[in-house]
Design an enzyme around this catalytic site. Structure first.
Site, PDB file in Angstrom:
ATOM      1  N   GLU A  49       0.863  -1.268  -0.241  1.00  0.00           N
ATOM      2  CA  GLU A  49       0.217  -0.014   0.151  1.00  0.00           C
ATOM      3  C   GLU A  49       0.942   1.364   0.267  1.00  0.00           C
ATOM      4  O   GLU A  49       0.617   2.279  -0.619  1.00  0.00           O
ATOM      5  CB  GLU A  49      -0.916   0.268   0.870  1.00  0.00           C
ATOM      6  CG  GLU A  49      -2.108  -1.012   1.476  1.00  0.00           C
ATOM      7  CD  GLU A  49      -1.474  -2.144   2.065  1.00  0.00           C
ATOM      8  OE1 GLU A  49      -2.929  -3.007   1.649  1.00  0.00           O
ATOM      9  OE2 GLU A  49      -0.841  -2.412   1.455  1.00  0.00           O
ATOM     10  N   PHE A  88     -11.883  -6.298  14.287  1.00  0.00           N
ATOM     11  CA  PHE A  88     -10.430  -7.231  13.372  1.00  0.00           C
ATOM     12  C   PHE A  88     -10.161  -6.237  11.918  1.00  0.00           C
ATOM     13  O   PHE A  88     -11.725  -5.710  11.114  1.00  0.00           O
ATOM     14  CB  PHE A  88     -11.072  -8.043  12.567  1.00  0.00           C
ATOM     15  CG  PHE A  88      -9.629  -9.357  11.636  1.00  0.00           C
ATOM     16  CD1 PHE A  88      -8.855  -9.905  12.209  1.00  0.00           C
ATOM     17  CD2 PHE A  88      -9.907  -9.207  10.255  1.00  0.00           C
ATOM     18  CE1 PHE A  88      -7.940  -9.401  11.439  1.00  0.00           C
ATOM     19  CE2 PHE A  88      -9.154  -9.369   9.326  1.00  0.00           C
ATOM     20  CZ  PHE A  88      -8.119  -9.919  10.000  1.00  0.00           C
ATOM     21  N   GLN A  89      -9.322  -5.928  12.142  1.00  0.00           N
ATOM     22  CA  GLN A  89      -8.871  -4.853  11.210  1.00  0.00           C
ATOM     23  C   GLN A  89      -9.500  -3.432  11.359  1.00  0.00           C
ATOM     24  O   GLN A  89      -9.132  -2.495  10.007  1.00  0.00           O
ATOM     25  CB  GLN A  89      -8.437  -5.199   9.817  1.00  0.00           C
ATOM     26  CG  GLN A  89      -7.375  -6.639   9.271  1.00  0.00           C
ATOM     27  CD  GLN A  89      -7.485  -6.939   8.364  1.00  0.00           C
ATOM     28  OE1 GLN A  89      -8.148  -6.287   7.183  1.00  0.00           O
ATOM     29  NE2 GLN A  89      -6.275  -7.377   7.466  1.00  0.00           N
ATOM     30  N   LYS A 139     -17.626   0.034   5.337  1.00  0.00           N
ATOM     31  CA  LYS A 139     -18.071  -1.565   4.404  1.00  0.00           C
ATOM     32  C   LYS A 139     -19.926  -1.326   4.122  1.00  0.00           C
ATOM     33  O   LYS A 139     -19.683  -1.692   2.527  1.00  0.00           O
ATOM     34  CB  LYS A 139     -17.748  -2.375   4.331  1.00  0.00           C
ATOM     35  CG  LYS A 139     -17.679  -4.015   3.701  1.00  0.00           C
ATOM     36  CD  LYS A 139     -17.215  -5.195   4.018  1.00  0.00           C
ATOM     37  CE  LYS A 139     -17.287  -6.067   3.312  1.00  0.00           C
ATOM     38  NZ  LYS A 139     -16.697  -7.177   3.486  1.00  0.00           N
ATOM     39  N   MET A 195      24.684   9.380   3.517  1.00  0.00           N
ATOM     40  CA  MET A 195      24.585  10.455   3.283  1.00  0.00           C
ATOM     41  C   MET A 195      24.737  10.743   5.156  1.00  0.00           C
ATOM     42  O   MET A 195      25.690  11.357   5.553  1.00  0.00           O
ATOM     43  CB  MET A 195      22.869  11.245   3.027  1.00  0.00           C
ATOM     44  CG  MET A 195      22.620  12.939   3.443  1.00  0.00           C
ATOM     45  SD  MET A 195      24.157  13.636   2.875  1.00  0.00           S
ATOM     46  CE  MET A 195      22.702  14.811   1.175  1.00  0.00           C
TER      47      MET A 195
END
Length: 561
Positions: A51, A113-114, A163, A466
């Site tokens: 993602e 969940f999630q 959802k 760097m």
């Protein structure tokens, strides 16, 4: 007509002219992906490997095209994986809409969940955030999101949709998108004050920032510089807004700016900031920055005026509109002695590097020569980023794409994929150090999956370059956790992910490798092996005045040099 929330999301994307989105599916966003499946001939979905890669790709797409980029993710970890990409876009004022799905409304607030409050998580790094719990407001919310993302100072907007809303039915009526609003607030009196500063200055200097790119003001900037007869420097984000080949151009300003730019700004009597925010990496010691100069600050965001540097005059509004106004009234100025002095500084202090061996500046110069300065260059963050800014001559806006404000390692490959999807006509090259490339090299699988013909150049010095440079200069050569001398073979990784790979160890191999990659029409990795102690110069020490800029010639010899 009655549509589900998921179908409304797709129709709103079509309303906004979206033809490409980047994302990764999951349970809560399945209804949206089902709707996308039915419209795949109208909206092309790029399935990234992570993602974060989707967010960076949407960002790169936006920077390359000027359109609003779009990324999608599911709830919980899918949404939180977007956070770094959203923050990157926020810091650099990039228009992006991130659409996430959450658990159903009855499950919100129950540690389901999630489940995560992604709107709350991203509140500090978005222009605005929404959580949609009612399908009847979904379409208008999405329209507002696009409008906010593109209006004024651009930036990312998050729309989180439960959802059950994506499944619910609602009446949908198409609407034409509202054009972005820029809300210019400058007055005729402020224009007059600015003109007085401009016409009375003997030693003006123009400092071009990212706002000049975002506003589409490149032509106006060039006309303004010619009328004012002023030298021009730029920030990392401002590259391409002014022609890198112009005799008035003196290079980048700041920590790794040219000596001519840093010394010239320190001597000027008027500094004109065009769409720039006076970042600490530009200013250095603020008390000593442009201490001989009055400052004219032009920016679309009123909050930037007097935030980091006190302005003697300011104009708030769209830079393109403001410069059109100033250019109409500004007489042709003549600063021959001043510009000649700056040219002398440029001749006295040119950019230089060790030409006896393969180095990143050499690779960049060859890339510039072969592409005629007309490629889109994306970068990760570190030494290679600075070299890409210094040694490639950017002549057009939206051709240098890099994480400036946040400094996101792992940004460039996703951004390059997004840029190529938005500008398939352009050669798109990502330049990364080996440390950065490790972070998101899985996106090579995305490039090979769709045969996106990007070129990934890995500048491999087997160290975090760097950070090692700072450890060398300021930490007495204590190389704590910056040596990457392990067994990772980037060419084998690239081939394993479906890409062509070329390893370069000599200068004479660089041009053939670049030409072969361009001709291939497929994603190619070029690994360039350079010495571990190559350094980016010039440099300003942290907290020092930019007038104290130094390079290798200014350092005392050391046993390790």
């Amino acid at each position: 007509m009655q549509l589900t929330g998921a179908e409304i999301i797709v129709e709103c994307l079509k309303e906004q002219g979206v033809d490409t989105v980047f994302g990764y599916p999951g349970g809560t966003i399945l209804n949206v992906y089902d709707a996308l499946y039915k419209h795949q001939d109208e909206i092309f979905h790029v399935l990234t490997s992570h993602e974060q890669g989707a967010a960076h790709a949407a960002d790169g797409y936006a920077r390359a095209t000027g359109k609003v980029g779009v990324c999608l993710a599911t709830s919980g970890p899918g949404a939180t994986n977007l956070v770094t990409g959203i923050a990157t876009a926020y810091m650099d004022s990039i228009p992006m809409v991130a659409i996430t799905a959450n658990v159903t409304l009855p499950m919100l607030g129950k540690d389901s969940f999630q489940e995560v409050d992604i709107a709350g998580v991203t509140m500090p790094i978005t222009k605005h955030g929404y959580i949609v719990k009612d399908v009847s407001i979904l379409a208008d919310t999405l329209r507002k999101a696009f409008h906010i993302a593109a209006s004024g100072r651009p930036g990312p907007v998050l729309v989180d949709v439960t959802k059950d809303v994506t499944a619910a039915l609602c009446e949908y009526t198409p609407k034409k998108p509202e054009p972005p609003e820029h809300g210019s607030r400058f007055t005729p009196e402020e224009v007059e004050a600015a003109l007085r500063l401009l016409t009375t200055s003997k030693k003006p200097y123009i400092y071009v920032g990212g706002g000049a790119v975002l506003s589409g003001a490149a032509q106006q900037v060039r006309e303004f510089a010619a009328k004012l007869d002023s030298p021009v420097c730029d920030s990392l984000m401002g590259k391409g807004a002014f022609d890198g080949h112009s005799p008035l151009y003196t290079g980048m300003i700041g920590m790794h700016g040219t000596k001519a730019s840093n010394l010239g700004v320190s001597e000027c009597d008027l500094l004109i900031a065009l769409g720039a925010r006076f970042s600490d990496r530009v200013v250095g010691n603020a008390k000593k920055f442009a201490s001989n100069a009055r400052i004219l600050h032009i920016d679309i965001d009123a909050a930037e005026i007097n935030k980091n540097m006190r302005a003697d005059a300011a104009l708030v509004g769209d830079l393109k509109e403001i410069l059109d106004t100033l250019n109409e009234s500004l007489p042709q100025c003549d600063h021959k002695e001043w510009t000649a002095h700056i040219r002398d500084l440029m001749e006295k202090y040119p950019l230089k590097y060790d030409e006896s061996q393969l180095s990143c500046p050499y690779v960049i110069e060859e890339l510039d020569r072969i592409t005629g300065g007309d490629a889109i260059i994306t970068t990760d963050v570190g030494q290679h980023q600075m070299w890409a800014a210094q040694y490639y001559h950017y002549t057009r806006p939206r051709t240098f794409i890099s994480s400036g404000g946040l400094g996101t390692m792992g940004y460039g490959l996703g951004a390059c994929i997004g840029a190529k999807m938005g500008r398939p006509d352009k050669i798109c090259v990502n330049i990364a150090g080996d440390g950065c490339f490790r972070m998101n090299m899985n996106e090579l699988a995305t490039a090979s999956r769709y045969n996106i013909p990007i070129i990934q150049i890995v500048i491999n010095n087997h160290v975090l370059g760097m950070v090692r440079q700072w450890q060398t200069l300021f930490y007495d050569h204590r190389y704590s956790q910056t040596i990457l001398a392990d067994k990772v073979d980037f060419c084998k990784v690239a081939e394993g992910l479906g890409c062509m790979a070329i390893r370069v160890t000599k200068k004479e191999e660089v041009a053939p490798a670049i030409n072969k990659a361009i001709a291939s029409g497929s994603p190619v990795l070029i690994e360039c092996i350079i010495p571990e102690d190559d350094k980016v110069f010039p440099m300003v020490s942290p907290g020092a005045a930019i007038s104290e800029v130094f390079d290798a010639d200014d350092l005392p010899p050391t046993p390790n040099s």
